[in-house]
Design a protein around this motif. Structure first.
Motif, PDB file in Angstrom:
ATOM      1  N   HIS A 187      -3.535   9.019   8.264  1.00 35.17           N
ATOM      2  CA  HIS A 187      -2.326   8.388   7.704  1.00 35.17           C
ATOM      3  C   HIS A 187      -2.541   8.182   6.203  1.00 35.17           C
ATOM      4  O   HIS A 187      -3.664   7.924   5.755  1.00 35.17           O
ATOM      5  CB  HIS A 187      -2.105   7.037   8.395  1.00 35.17           C
ATOM      6  CG  HIS A 187      -0.803   6.382   8.076  1.00 35.17           C
ATOM      7  ND1 HIS A 187      -0.560   5.761   6.865  1.00 35.17           N
ATOM      8  CD2 HIS A 187       0.334   6.241   8.814  1.00 35.17           C
ATOM      9  CE1 HIS A 187       0.658   5.257   6.875  1.00 35.17           C
ATOM     10  NE2 HIS A 187       1.217   5.534   8.053  1.00 35.17           N
TER      11      HIS A 187
ATOM     12  N   ARG B 258       5.969   0.314   2.960  1.00 33.89           N
ATOM     13  CA  ARG B 258       6.545   1.597   2.572  1.00 33.89           C
ATOM     14  C   ARG B 258       6.749   2.492   3.789  1.00 33.89           C
ATOM     15  O   ARG B 258       7.437   3.512   3.714  1.00 33.89           O
ATOM     16  CB  ARG B 258       5.626   2.296   1.569  1.00 33.89           C
ATOM     17  CG  ARG B 258       5.594   1.648   0.181  1.00 33.89           C
ATOM     18  CD  ARG B 258       4.467   2.222  -0.662  1.00 33.89           C
ATOM     19  NE  ARG B 258       4.465   3.683  -0.640  1.00 33.89           N
ATOM     20  CZ  ARG B 258       3.434   4.453  -0.992  1.00 33.89           C
ATOM     21  NH1 ARG B 258       2.300   3.868  -1.372  1.00 33.89           N
ATOM     22  NH2 ARG B 258       3.532   5.760  -0.962  1.00 33.89           N
ATOM     23  N   TYR B 259       6.149   2.123   4.928  1.00 33.87           N
ATOM     24  CA  TYR B 259       6.192   2.953   6.129  1.00 33.87           C
ATOM     25  C   TYR B 259       6.917   2.223   7.257  1.00 33.87           C
ATOM     26  O   TYR B 259       6.974   0.988   7.285  1.00 33.87           O
ATOM     27  CB  TYR B 259       4.760   3.309   6.556  1.00 33.87           C
ATOM     28  CG  TYR B 259       4.019   4.072   5.492  1.00 33.87           C
ATOM     29  CD1 TYR B 259       4.138   5.456   5.385  1.00 33.87           C
ATOM     30  CD2 TYR B 259       3.218   3.404   4.559  1.00 33.87           C
ATOM     31  CE1 TYR B 259       3.474   6.158   4.387  1.00 33.87           C
ATOM     32  CE2 TYR B 259       2.549   4.102   3.560  1.00 33.87           C
ATOM     33  CZ  TYR B 259       2.692   5.481   3.478  1.00 33.87           C
ATOM     34  OH  TYR B 259       2.037   6.164   2.479  1.00 33.87           O
TER      35      TYR B 259
ATOM     36  N   ASP C 180       3.935   8.369  11.112  1.00 34.16           N
ATOM     37  CA  ASP C 180       3.409   7.484  10.071  1.00 34.16           C
ATOM     38  C   ASP C 180       3.779   6.028  10.320  1.00 34.16           C
ATOM     39  O   ASP C 180       3.681   5.191   9.419  1.00 34.16           O
ATOM     40  CB  ASP C 180       3.933   7.921   8.694  1.00 34.16           C
ATOM     41  CG  ASP C 180       3.205   9.151   8.168  1.00 34.16           C
ATOM     42  OD1 ASP C 180       2.135   9.475   8.713  1.00 34.16           O
ATOM     43  OD2 ASP C 180       3.707   9.783   7.222  1.00 34.16           O
TER      44      ASP C 180
END
Length: 302
Positions: free
Chosen positions: A177, A192-193, A238
């Motif tokens: 990742h 952010r994921y 992710d």
């Protein structure tokens, strides 16, 4: 007043099967004999214990009281039989154990594998579930004990809890990742994921995580009550999830999942053994607890 244990067992069977015919078949007794046994119990107590409804046979308010107390008594009697068997050299026993997901897939798995190898005469029934469900099952006698997260306040005065270790929760991602290449992983990076987290009704601590990132939440947040689904989503995408390392033991050993961020974890929950207060613990139960503690010690948890 002395109640016949046999009649009590008959009454419990009818309540749990919701039918005289199904209960009679299950306990290998004729339906008239079963009905007569329950009737004699009602006469002795001078109350109506069961009533017929369109959905089957259900306990009355008096029957519900007797059922809940009788279940606990039956559990204690079963443990007493285990103790007698041990003294006679039989060394057998049947364990009804509840466990939280992080315990079941980690320490409990290793504990049961060891015990089934060294004591094949032992019989286990393992139940996974939320803490509240497990606590209630222990209280009612449906479980001998449970090993799971322990709340700050005792769930019931009828239960006794012994804390074993602290179980930190981490941010978990798949191997490879983008976060695994970051030198510093903080909330700004993690948000952010997309996230997949435990249902906050079952895991209130995850609500604290959401509150921490209130101003910068990720665009996608999925909630679920399935740790297995959480891991599969993370393995194939992710997505980021939050769970104890004990829940990803096998995936971490095989290099599939890794923890990122604070090495001490985001938050920690105590794991403990819950039993009925003043209850007799059978030799088999004590054996499981001893082996569980040994596994914890080997893993550096205690």
């Amino acid at each position: 007043m002395s109640l016949a244990p046999r009649a009590i067992r008959h009454f419990i069977a009818v309540v749990e099967h919701g039918s005289y015919s199904r209960a009679a078949e299950k306990i290998h007794l004729s339906q008239p004999a079963l009905s007569n046994s329950v009737s004699q119990l009602e006469k002795q107590l001078d109350v109506k214990l069961l009533e017929r409804t369109s959905q089957g046979v259900k306990p009355t308010i008096y029957g519900q009281v007797l059922y809940e107390r009788a279940k606990v008594v039956n559990a204690e009697l079963r443990m007493a039989v285990d103790e007698i068997d041990l003294l006679r050299g039989a060394r057998k026993g049947r364990l009804l154990i509840g466990a939280g997901p992080s315990v079941l897939e980690g320490v409990m798995l290793d504990t049961i594998l060891r015990l089934t190898a060294s004591r094949p005469e032992l019989s286990f029934s393992i139940t996974e579930g939320p803490e509240e469900v497990l606590f209630n099952a222990v209280k009612k006698g449906d479980l001998d004990m449970c090993i799971c997260s322990v709340p700050q306040t005792a769930p019931s005065p009828d239960l006794e809890q012994d804390i074993l270790y602290e179980n930190p929760t981490y941010a978990i991602v798949r191997s490879g990742h983008p976060l695994t290449t970051e030198t510093k992983v903080d909330w700004a990076e993690i948000t952010r994921y997309p996230w997949i987290i435990a249902d906050t009704r079952l895991e209130p601590k995850d609500q604290e995580i959401l509150a921490t990132v209130a101003d910068q939440r990720p665009d996608t947040i999925i909630q679920t009550n399935s740790p297995g689904f959480m891991k599969k989503m993370v393995l194939r995408s992710d997505f980021v999830t939050f769970m104890p390392k004990t829940l990803i033991q096998m995936e971490e050993e095989n290099g599939l999942l890794v923890a990122v961020g604070n090495p001490k974890g985001i938050y920690s929950r105590p794991i403990g053994i819950t039993t009925r207060r003043h209850s007799f613990l059978s030799p088999a139960c004590r054996l499981v607890i001893r082996e569980f503690r040994a596994v914890c010690a080997e893993k550096g948890l205690i």
